[in-house]
Design a protein around this motif. Sequence first.
Motif, PDB file in Angstrom:
ATOM      1  N   ILE A 180     -20.079 -53.739  87.387  1.00 53.23           N
ATOM      2  CA  ILE A 180     -20.709 -55.069  87.907  1.00 53.23           C
ATOM      3  C   ILE A 180     -20.028 -56.455  87.760  1.00 53.23           C
ATOM      4  O   ILE A 180     -19.569 -56.958  88.523  1.00 53.23           O
ATOM      5  CB  ILE A 180     -22.160 -55.019  87.704  1.00 53.23           C
ATOM      6  CG1 ILE A 180     -22.997 -53.827  88.229  1.00 53.23           C
ATOM      7  CG2 ILE A 180     -22.611 -56.267  88.324  1.00 53.23           C
ATOM      8  CD1 ILE A 180     -24.439 -53.923  87.868  1.00 53.23           C
ATOM      9  N   ARG A 183     -16.469 -56.219  89.412  1.00 51.99           N
ATOM     10  CA  ARG A 183     -16.664 -56.428  90.934  1.00 51.99           C
ATOM     11  C   ARG A 183     -16.863 -57.939  91.198  1.00 51.99           C
ATOM     12  O   ARG A 183     -16.472 -58.365  92.145  1.00 51.99           O
ATOM     13  CB  ARG A 183     -17.596 -55.466  91.407  1.00 51.99           C
ATOM     14  CG  ARG A 183     -17.120 -53.821  91.413  1.00 51.99           C
ATOM     15  CD  ARG A 183     -15.781 -53.746  92.224  1.00 51.99           C
ATOM     16  NE  ARG A 183     -16.137 -53.736  93.608  1.00 51.99           N
ATOM     17  CZ  ARG A 183     -15.294 -53.916  94.739  1.00 51.99           C
ATOM     18  NH1 ARG A 183     -14.076 -54.029  94.374  1.00 51.99           N
ATOM     19  NH2 ARG A 183     -16.039 -53.885  95.886  1.00 51.99           N
ATOM     20  N   LEU A 216     -26.763 -61.867  88.856  1.00 56.77           N
ATOM     21  CA  LEU A 216     -26.029 -60.644  88.359  1.00 56.77           C
ATOM     22  C   LEU A 216     -26.775 -60.291  86.782  1.00 56.77           C
ATOM     23  O   LEU A 216     -26.649 -59.402  86.486  1.00 56.77           O
ATOM     24  CB  LEU A 216     -24.532 -61.322  87.930  1.00 56.77           C
ATOM     25  CG  LEU A 216     -23.596 -61.496  89.249  1.00 56.77           C
ATOM     26  CD1 LEU A 216     -22.433 -62.199  88.970  1.00 56.77           C
ATOM     27  CD2 LEU A 216     -23.480 -60.163  89.887  1.00 56.77           C
ATOM     28  N   LYS A 220     -27.936 -56.661  86.097  1.00 59.07           N
ATOM     29  CA  LYS A 220     -27.437 -55.629  85.052  1.00 59.07           C
ATOM     30  C   LYS A 220     -28.596 -55.663  83.981  1.00 59.07           C
ATOM     31  O   LYS A 220     -28.916 -54.406  83.604  1.00 59.07           O
ATOM     32  CB  LYS A 220     -26.461 -56.669  84.242  1.00 59.07           C
ATOM     33  CG  LYS A 220     -25.191 -56.477  84.957  1.00 59.07           C
ATOM     34  CD  LYS A 220     -23.963 -57.164  84.157  1.00 59.07           C
ATOM     35  CE  LYS A 220     -24.162 -58.664  83.958  1.00 59.07           C
ATOM     36  NZ  LYS A 220     -23.268 -59.438  83.272  1.00 59.07           N
TER      37      LYS A 220
END
Length: 237
Positions: A180, A183, A216, A220
């Motif tokens: 993640i 990207r 983000l 996660k």
Amino acid sequence: VPITEMESTDVDGEAITGGYILELDVAYDEVNKFKSAYRNLPVMIKEPDEDVLVDAQLEYIRNYVNTIESILFGSRKDEDISQWIDLESFADWYLVHELVINREPYWPKSVYMHKDRGGVMKAGPIWDFDWGSFVPGWDKWLNANNVWFGGLMKRKDFTDCLKERWLMHRDALSTIPDYIDRRAAEIEDSWEPDSRLWPLTDTTNGDEQLSRTEALDRMKAAFTARFAWIDASLAAD
């Protein structure tokens, strides 16, 4: 055999057994469709197209689906389900949806299956994670009663397969948070123009008003917690 090679007149013998792509979706808006016998699932035939599909093919795939349901939910529970579905593909499909916390199979929506000529039914392709994915706070199986998993989760052959597939992919899946981050770095420059062109106005996932970093981190954290829960749950079963 590619679906495009399946002519409407070529339905004798082995030819009628595939290939098919099915979509289970409450939209129920394809031309060729039916409700399954035991679960009343909205089954639509995506391929072959309505210009190609003939009655014999529709009847074949309807009977095939209903046979699977009769083994999982009906009077044929002692039969070997692996003669009708690919257990590994259904285990993988299930684990992916549980990991990313995708609840769309509940309705169901965007649930795809496919069957090659002469083969058994396989889960997938996996599709559509735009509604409620990566929402934290879940500590139960989300899809254990959805689609066919209410029957599959009661079968030792499937639960054994589920554990085996988890152990096979566990180490690779544990690296997803790092993926993640990679990207996110690759698409960092698109964050602001994307938000400007297509502003988020709903609250489906609960992260729409968060900053990029906050969203983000939340994603996660949700994945990491979900990974740990599945890992412990499968070890305990």
